[in-house]
Design an enzyme around this catalytic site. Structure first.
Site, PDB file in Angstrom:
ATOM      1  N   ASP A  66       0.826  -1.198   0.000  1.00  0.00           N
ATOM      2  CA  ASP A  66       0.000   0.000   0.000  1.00  0.00           C
ATOM      3  C   ASP A  66       0.864   1.254   0.000  1.00  0.00           C
ATOM      4  O   ASP A  66       2.084   1.196   0.132  1.00  0.00           O
ATOM      5  CB  ASP A  66      -0.937   0.009   1.214  1.00  0.00           C
ATOM      6  N   ASP A 135      -8.119  -3.288  14.354  1.00  0.00           N
ATOM      7  CA  ASP A 135      -9.493  -3.535  13.901  1.00  0.00           C
ATOM      8  C   ASP A 135      -9.572  -4.679  12.902  1.00  0.00           C
ATOM      9  O   ASP A 135     -10.610  -4.901  12.289  1.00  0.00           O
ATOM     10  CB  ASP A 135     -10.104  -2.262  13.300  1.00  0.00           C
ATOM     11  N   GLU A 142      -9.809  -1.777   5.268  1.00  0.00           N
ATOM     12  CA  GLU A 142     -10.506  -1.512   6.516  1.00  0.00           C
ATOM     13  C   GLU A 142     -11.724  -2.432   6.641  1.00  0.00           C
ATOM     14  O   GLU A 142     -12.155  -3.059   5.657  1.00  0.00           O
ATOM     15  CB  GLU A 142     -10.945  -0.049   6.563  1.00  0.00           C
TER      16      GLU A 142
END
Length: 259
Positions: A66, A135, A142
Site C-alpha cells: 500500500d 481492527d 478496513e
C-alpha cells in the site's frame, strides 16, 4: 491455516526469515512487503543473514502492499521511503525492482489497475508478509472491505489514523486516503504470512483466526487461503480459544514439513 505461537518477537523474526530465505533461493523470486511495526524484526533478521550469511536478494522483485495518497515526493513516512529505510537499502536488491503504488498519480483508479497488472505480469507473489491492525485490517483494507477487492483507493478509519499518528507529528498529518492491494489481490499470493505481537493485537488475531470469515474482519480472509501461516507471540495469542491445539500441532509436526 497454521498458527505458530512463539516465545518472542525475535523467534517470529527467525521463522519469517526462514520462509523468505527459501523463496529467495528459488528462481525469479517475487516477494510482498508490508510496513508497520510487526515486520521489523523479520526485516532485521533478513538484513543480518544478508550481511553475515550471504543471503542474496539479487534478481528479486518486490511489491509493497500500500501507499498513502498525497504525501510529497520523498516524504519520510511514504511507504516507499519506509521500506527502503527498513529493508531494501540494506540488501542487494535492485531498487528498480521494488514497486509500490503511486499515491501521487493523477488518475488513482488507473494507477491501481496498473499496479494489479504489474503483479500479474511478474508471475504473482510467492510469499506475502502481512501485519494486522487492531481492527483486523490487512494492508489498508478496513473493516467491511470486499473480500474479492482488487487494488484501489481507500479512506482510512479514524482508528487507523490514530494508530499511525505515532509515525507523524500528529494525527492531523496522517493522510485520509491510501492506495492498497485489495483482499482479492493479496489472496493471489502463493503463501500468506501474517505476524502479530502484543496484547493490543490479541482480539484482532482471534477474530481473524477463529472468528467467521467476514468483511467485518478483513484478515479473516486468511482462513480461505490454501497456504497461510500466522506467527504470534504469547500476548497476541492470549485470546485464542484453540491455542493448546496450535501448540500441540506444532510440537508434533513432521520434520519434512516446513512452514
Amino acid at each position: 491455516m497454521e498458527v505458530v505461537i512463539c516465545e518472542s518477537a525475535e523467534e517470529i523474526g527467525r521463522h519469517v526469515a526462514d520462509v523468505f530465505a527459501a523463496v529467495l533461493r528459488g528462481p525469479a523470486p517475487v516477494i510482498g512487503l508490508a510496513t508497520g511495526s510487526s515486520p521489523l524484526v523479520a526485516y532485521q533478521e533478513l538484513i543480518r543473514r544478508h550481511r553475515e550469511d550471504g543471503l542474496s536478494f539479487a534478481g528479486t522483485t518486490a511489491f509493497l502492499l500500500d501507499e498513502y495518497v498525497g504525501l510529497p515526493a520523498g516524504h519520510p513516512e511514504s511507504y516507499a521511503a519506509v521500506i527502503r529505510r527498513e529493508l531494501t537499502e540494506h540488501v542487494d536488491i535492485d531498487p528498480a525492482d521494488v514497486h509500490s503504488p503511486d499515491g501521487g498519480a493523477a488518475d488513482l483508479p488507473a494507477e491501481c489497475a496498473r499496479y494489479d497488472a504489474a503483479i500479474g505480469a511478474a508471475g504473482g507473489v510467492h510469499v506475502q508478509l502481512l501485519g494486522i491492525g487492531t481492527d483486523g485490517h490487512i494492508g489498508f483494507n478496513e473493516p467491511m472491505s470486499s473480500l474479492s477487492s482488487r487494488t484501489r483507493p481507500k479512506t482510512l478509519t479514524q482508528q487507523t489514523r490514530d494508530d499511525n499518528a505515532r509515525f507523524f507529528g500528529s494525527v492531523d498529518e496522517v493522510p485520509r486516503h491510501v492506495l492498497t492491494q485489495g483482499l482479492g489481490t493479496i489472496g493471489t499470493a502463493r503463501h500468506l504470512v501474517m505476524v502479530a505481537t502484543g496484547t493490543a493485537k490479541a482480539e484482532a488475531v482471534a477474530a481473524a483466526v477463529e472468528g467467521p470469515l467476514s468483511a467485518r474482519c478483513p484478515a479473516s480472509i486468511l482462513q480461505w487461503h490454501q497456504h497461510a501461516t500466522v506467527f504470534v507471540d504469547e500476548a497476541a495469542a492470549s485470546e485464542l480459544e484453540f491455542a493448546d491445539y496450535y501448540r500441540h500441532a506444532l510440537a508434533h509436526k513432521p520434520e519434512w514439513q516446513g512452514f
